[in-house]
Design a protein around this motif. Structure first.
Motif, PDB file in Angstrom:
ATOM      1  N   ASP A 199     -41.499  18.214  27.799  1.00  0.00           N
ATOM      2  CA  ASP A 199     -41.835  19.288  28.798  1.00  0.00           C
ATOM      3  C   ASP A 199     -41.814  20.698  27.912  1.00  0.00           C
ATOM      4  O   ASP A 199     -42.275  21.669  28.584  1.00  0.00           O
ATOM      5  CB  ASP A 199     -41.166  19.436  29.997  1.00  0.00           C
ATOM      6  N   GLY A 200     -41.485  20.692  26.823  1.00  0.00           N
ATOM      7  CA  GLY A 200     -41.234  22.010  26.048  1.00  0.00           C
ATOM      8  C   GLY A 200     -39.838  22.769  26.311  1.00  0.00           C
ATOM      9  O   GLY A 200     -39.746  23.794  25.620  1.00  0.00           O
ATOM     10  N   ASN A 201     -38.944  22.119  26.911  1.00  0.00           N
ATOM     11  CA  ASN A 201     -37.721  22.736  26.975  1.00  0.00           C
ATOM     12  C   ASN A 201     -36.880  22.536  25.965  1.00  0.00           C
ATOM     13  O   ASN A 201     -36.588  21.563  25.299  1.00  0.00           O
ATOM     14  CB  ASN A 201     -36.885  22.266  28.417  1.00  0.00           C
ATOM     15  N   LYS A 202     -36.210  23.692  25.529  1.00  0.00           N
ATOM     16  CA  LYS A 202     -35.448  24.051  24.408  1.00  0.00           C
ATOM     17  C   LYS A 202     -34.234  22.992  24.398  1.00  0.00           C
ATOM     18  O   LYS A 202     -33.664  23.116  25.852  1.00  0.00           O
ATOM     19  CB  LYS A 202     -34.933  25.158  23.671  1.00  0.00           C
ATOM     20  N   GLN A 203     -33.906  22.054  23.442  1.00  0.00           N
ATOM     21  CA  GLN A 203     -32.414  21.285  23.587  1.00  0.00           C
ATOM     22  C   GLN A 203     -31.647  21.616  22.520  1.00  0.00           C
ATOM     23  O   GLN A 203     -30.563  21.554  22.827  1.00  0.00           O
ATOM     24  CB  GLN A 203     -32.839  19.666  23.443  1.00  0.00           C
ATOM     25  N   PRO A 259     -30.840  21.109  30.667  1.00  0.00           N
ATOM     26  CA  PRO A 259     -32.104  21.568  31.476  1.00  0.00           C
ATOM     27  C   PRO A 259     -31.964  22.526  32.158  1.00  0.00           C
ATOM     28  O   PRO A 259     -30.983  23.050  32.608  1.00  0.00           O
ATOM     29  CB  PRO A 259     -32.380  20.091  32.160  1.00  0.00           C
ATOM     30  N   GLY A 260     -33.146  23.391  32.043  1.00  0.00           N
ATOM     31  CA  GLY A 260     -33.128  24.652  32.912  1.00  0.00           C
ATOM     32  C   GLY A 260     -32.584  25.792  32.082  1.00  0.00           C
ATOM     33  O   GLY A 260     -32.537  26.914  32.592  1.00  0.00           O
ATOM     34  N   ASP A 261     -32.500  25.503  30.728  1.00  0.00           N
ATOM     35  CA  ASP A 261     -32.337  26.781  29.814  1.00  0.00           C
ATOM     36  C   ASP A 261     -30.899  27.301  29.868  1.00  0.00           C
ATOM     37  O   ASP A 261     -31.132  28.501  29.690  1.00  0.00           O
ATOM     38  CB  ASP A 261     -33.419  27.873  29.931  1.00  0.00           C
TER      39      ASP A 261
END
Length: 85
Positions: free
Chosen positions: A20-24, A43-45
């Motif tokens: 989904d493009g969320n940075k890990q 999740p949720g930055d």
């Protein structure tokens, strides 16, 4: 994953993200080894960890955060070895 290779070796800033493009995870490479401060996220930055690297080894204080972003632990490393535990 986004990042750059120079003659087949990782260099510069690299970023790992979910579908989904969320940075890990994010950090820098120099000559194919980790350098500088690497970070991971929930999740949720929300920041999960900060990991300091020198010449590919943990060096300094690694900080862990809980899922609310509150600092929960610190661990000191010297030349990749955990100190004081």
């Amino acid at each position: 994953v986004t990042g750059t290779y120079d003659h087949g070796v990782e260099v510069g800033l690299w970023t790992w993200s979910d579908f989904d493009g969320n940075k890990q995870r994010e950090g820098e490479f120099a000559g194919g080894v980790r350098v500088g401060l690497w970070r991971t996220w929930y999740p949720g930055d929300v920041l999960a960890t900060e990991e300091p690297f020198v010449d590919g080894e943990l060096e300094g204080v690694l900080v862990e955060y809980d899922e609310d972003g509150v600092r929960r632990a610190e661990r000191r490393y010297v030349a990749g070895q955990l100190q004081g535990e």
